[in-house]
Design a protein around this motif. Structure first.
Motif, PDB file in Angstrom:
ATOM      1  N   UNK A 180      -7.247 -23.248   0.323  1.00  0.00           N
ATOM      2  CA  UNK A 180      -7.925 -21.934  -0.120  1.00  0.00           C
ATOM      3  C   UNK A 180      -8.846 -21.797  -1.059  1.00  0.00           C
ATOM      4  N   UNK A 181      -8.743 -22.543  -2.085  1.00  0.00           N
ATOM      5  CA  UNK A 181      -9.882 -22.479  -3.166  1.00  0.00           C
ATOM      6  C   UNK A 181     -11.278 -23.009  -2.449  1.00  0.00           C
ATOM      7  N   UNK A 182     -10.991 -23.876  -1.619  1.00  0.00           N
ATOM      8  CA  UNK A 182     -12.308 -24.334  -1.227  1.00  0.00           C
ATOM      9  C   UNK A 182     -12.749 -23.445   0.062  1.00  0.00           C
ATOM     10  N   UNK A 183     -11.896 -22.609   0.571  1.00  0.00           N
ATOM     11  CA  UNK A 183     -12.537 -21.785   1.656  1.00  0.00           C
ATOM     12  C   UNK A 183     -12.891 -20.222   0.909  1.00  0.00           C
ATOM     13  N   UNK A 184     -12.244 -19.808  -0.115  1.00  0.00           N
ATOM     14  CA  UNK A 184     -12.595 -18.507  -0.392  1.00  0.00           C
ATOM     15  C   UNK A 184     -13.030 -18.298  -1.995  1.00  0.00           C
ATOM     16  N   UNK A 185     -13.239 -19.444  -2.256  1.00  0.00           N
ATOM     17  CA  UNK A 185     -13.987 -19.123  -3.790  1.00  0.00           C
ATOM     18  C   UNK A 185     -15.397 -19.881  -3.717  1.00  0.00           C
ATOM     19  N   UNK A 186     -16.452 -19.373  -4.495  1.00  0.00           N
ATOM     20  CA  UNK A 186     -17.736 -19.783  -4.693  1.00  0.00           C
ATOM     21  C   UNK A 186     -17.856 -20.226  -6.215  1.00  0.00           C
ATOM     22  N   UNK A 187     -18.509 -21.426  -6.172  1.00  0.00           N
ATOM     23  CA  UNK A 187     -18.547 -21.954  -7.530  1.00  0.00           C
ATOM     24  C   UNK A 187     -20.016 -21.832  -8.181  1.00  0.00           C
ATOM     25  N   UNK A 188     -20.383 -21.830  -9.443  1.00  0.00           N
ATOM     26  CA  UNK A 188     -21.580 -22.038 -10.038  1.00  0.00           C
ATOM     27  C   UNK A 188     -21.984 -23.144  -9.615  1.00  0.00           C
ATOM     28  N   UNK A 189     -23.322 -23.339  -9.417  1.00  0.00           N
ATOM     29  CA  UNK A 189     -24.226 -24.395  -9.548  1.00  0.00           C
ATOM     30  C   UNK A 189     -24.147 -25.376 -10.871  1.00  0.00           C
ATOM     31  N   UNK A 190     -23.991 -24.570 -12.065  1.00  0.00           N
ATOM     32  CA  UNK A 190     -23.883 -25.221 -13.304  1.00  0.00           C
ATOM     33  C   UNK A 190     -22.571 -25.615 -13.415  1.00  0.00           C
ATOM     34  N   UNK A 191     -22.408 -26.926 -13.512  1.00  0.00           N
ATOM     35  CA  UNK A 191     -21.036 -27.536 -13.761  1.00  0.00           C
ATOM     36  C   UNK A 191     -20.357 -27.046 -15.153  1.00  0.00           C
ATOM     37  N   UNK A 192     -21.032 -26.684 -15.915  1.00  0.00           N
ATOM     38  CA  UNK A 192     -20.562 -26.300 -17.273  1.00  0.00           C
ATOM     39  C   UNK A 192     -20.166 -24.640 -17.111  1.00  0.00           C
ATOM     40  N   UNK A 193     -20.424 -23.865 -16.219  1.00  0.00           N
ATOM     41  CA  UNK A 193     -19.838 -22.495 -15.777  1.00  0.00           C
ATOM     42  C   UNK A 193     -18.497 -22.647 -15.023  1.00  0.00           C
ATOM     43  N   UNK A 194     -17.693 -22.572 -16.062  1.00  0.00           N
ATOM     44  CA  UNK A 194     -16.149 -22.554 -15.312  1.00  0.00           C
ATOM     45  C   UNK A 194     -15.642 -21.339 -14.789  1.00  0.00           C
ATOM     46  N   UNK A 195     -16.555 -20.695 -14.043  1.00  0.00           N
ATOM     47  CA  UNK A 195     -16.079 -19.513 -13.298  1.00  0.00           C
ATOM     48  C   UNK A 195     -16.171 -19.631 -11.692  1.00  0.00           C
ATOM     49  N   UNK A 196     -15.511 -18.620 -10.964  1.00  0.00           N
ATOM     50  CA  UNK A 196     -15.651 -18.624  -9.542  1.00  0.00           C
ATOM     51  C   UNK A 196     -15.784 -17.286  -9.057  1.00  0.00           C
ATOM     52  N   UNK A 197     -16.121 -17.169  -7.931  1.00  0.00           N
ATOM     53  CA  UNK A 197     -16.184 -15.710  -7.326  1.00  0.00           C
ATOM     54  C   UNK A 197     -15.510 -15.766  -5.864  1.00  0.00           C
TER      55      UNK A 197
END
Length: 295
Positions: A180-197
């Motif tokens: 579900x994380x793979x399907x429903x969250x977008x990750x920042x292109x910056x690996x240091x940015x530990x946030x998802x949307x």
């Protein structure tokens, strides 16, 4: 040399704390015993810093001597209300939604495509509402003939802002299954940015509105299929619990479901309209009237 203790102004006076307790209980229904005083003061200090005030004593003066309560009330409530939430908190409810409630509602509604309305009645930062959406979206991907809309409500404007933005710390979404994380969250292109949307596909199906459960009526639809109201009733006294439950049940369509927290119960409210189908899960009594199929 005699020592004189320095007066600490970064605390509420007993009178100010008592006034805040009375306001919060009257407006929101939440009790704040003396044991919560340190917590309340700690949260209000954040508001003191935002306003650029010197200390809590000055903030208390602003509220009660400078007529600042009217404009500050929303922020005061934001500060003192508890907003504990997690994705997939009490997971058995989401399993019930997937395996029992939605299939039953599909059979009840009929029609080629069923429109479902779901309400997260104490949504906090949105984890519960988006968990509901993820479960339903997975069901659609598996062929379930449904479409859905999720409403999330909370009294705190601050948590609603976070819910609408749908941006969370990576650690916070850990309870969400990896697929579900793979399907429903977008990750920042910056690996240091530990946030998802949350992805736009889900955000479009979930909306958030401010609501005080203490209000005498709720300006929402009265044909809701499932209401989640979990882990908020425990902060209310029994008469308030009963009144809130009665109002929520009045917004459910016949055959709709109400899900409470595992430490909560119906407290005897509206027992003639609902029956328990599982611990903390209740269903409104079905009528013989035909159901209207959603477009």
């Amino acid at each position: 040399m005699r020592h004189h203790p320095v007066e600490d102004h970064d605390h509420l006076t007993d009178k100010q704390f008592a006034a805040i307790v009375q306001i919060v209980e009257g407006r929101v229904g939440i009790k704040l015993p003396q044991t919560k005083r340190i917590m309340v003061e700690g949260r209000l200090r954040k508001r003191v810093r935002v306003l650029g005030l010197q200390n809590l004593a000055v903030y208390g003066d602003l509220l009660f001597r400078q007529n600042g309560l009217e404009t500050e009330l929303v922020h005061l409530i934001d500060c003192v209300t508890t907003n504990k939430t997690d994705f997939f908190r009490e997971p058995s409810h989401f399993a019930f939604l997937r395996d029992v409630a939605v299939p039953e509602l599909i059979r009840q509604h009929g029609g080629p495509r069923v429109g479902l309305k779901l309400w997260s009645a104490a949504s906090s930062t949105g984890a519960e509402a988006y968990t509901i959406a993820m479960v339903l979206q997975d069901m659609i991907a598996a062929g379930a003939p449904i479409q859905y809309a999720v409403l999330g409500t909370d009294i705190s404007t601050e948590v609603l802002k976070t819910a609408r933005e749908a941006i969370y710390a990576q650690d916070f979404v850990a309870p969400v299954p990896a697929a579900m994380q793979a399907r429903y969250f977008m990750r920042s292109r910056d690996p240091k940015e530990q946030r998802v949307r949350i992805v736009p596909e889900l955000r479009r199906c979930v909306q958030f509105e401010r609501l005080n459960l203490m209000d005498e009526s709720y300006p929402f639809d009265r044909d809701v299929d499932v209401i989640f109201c979990r882990n908020v009733l425990i902060y209310f006294d029994k008469p308030t619990q009963e009144a809130v439950i009665a109002r929520l049940v009045s917004h459910l369509r016949p055959g709709g479901y109400l899900m409470l927290g595992h430490s909560e119960s119906m407290a005897g409210a509206e027992c003639d309209r609902v029956k328990a189908v599982s611990p903390t899960i209740y269903r409104t009594v079905l009528t013989s009237q035909p159901r209207r199929a959603a477009a």
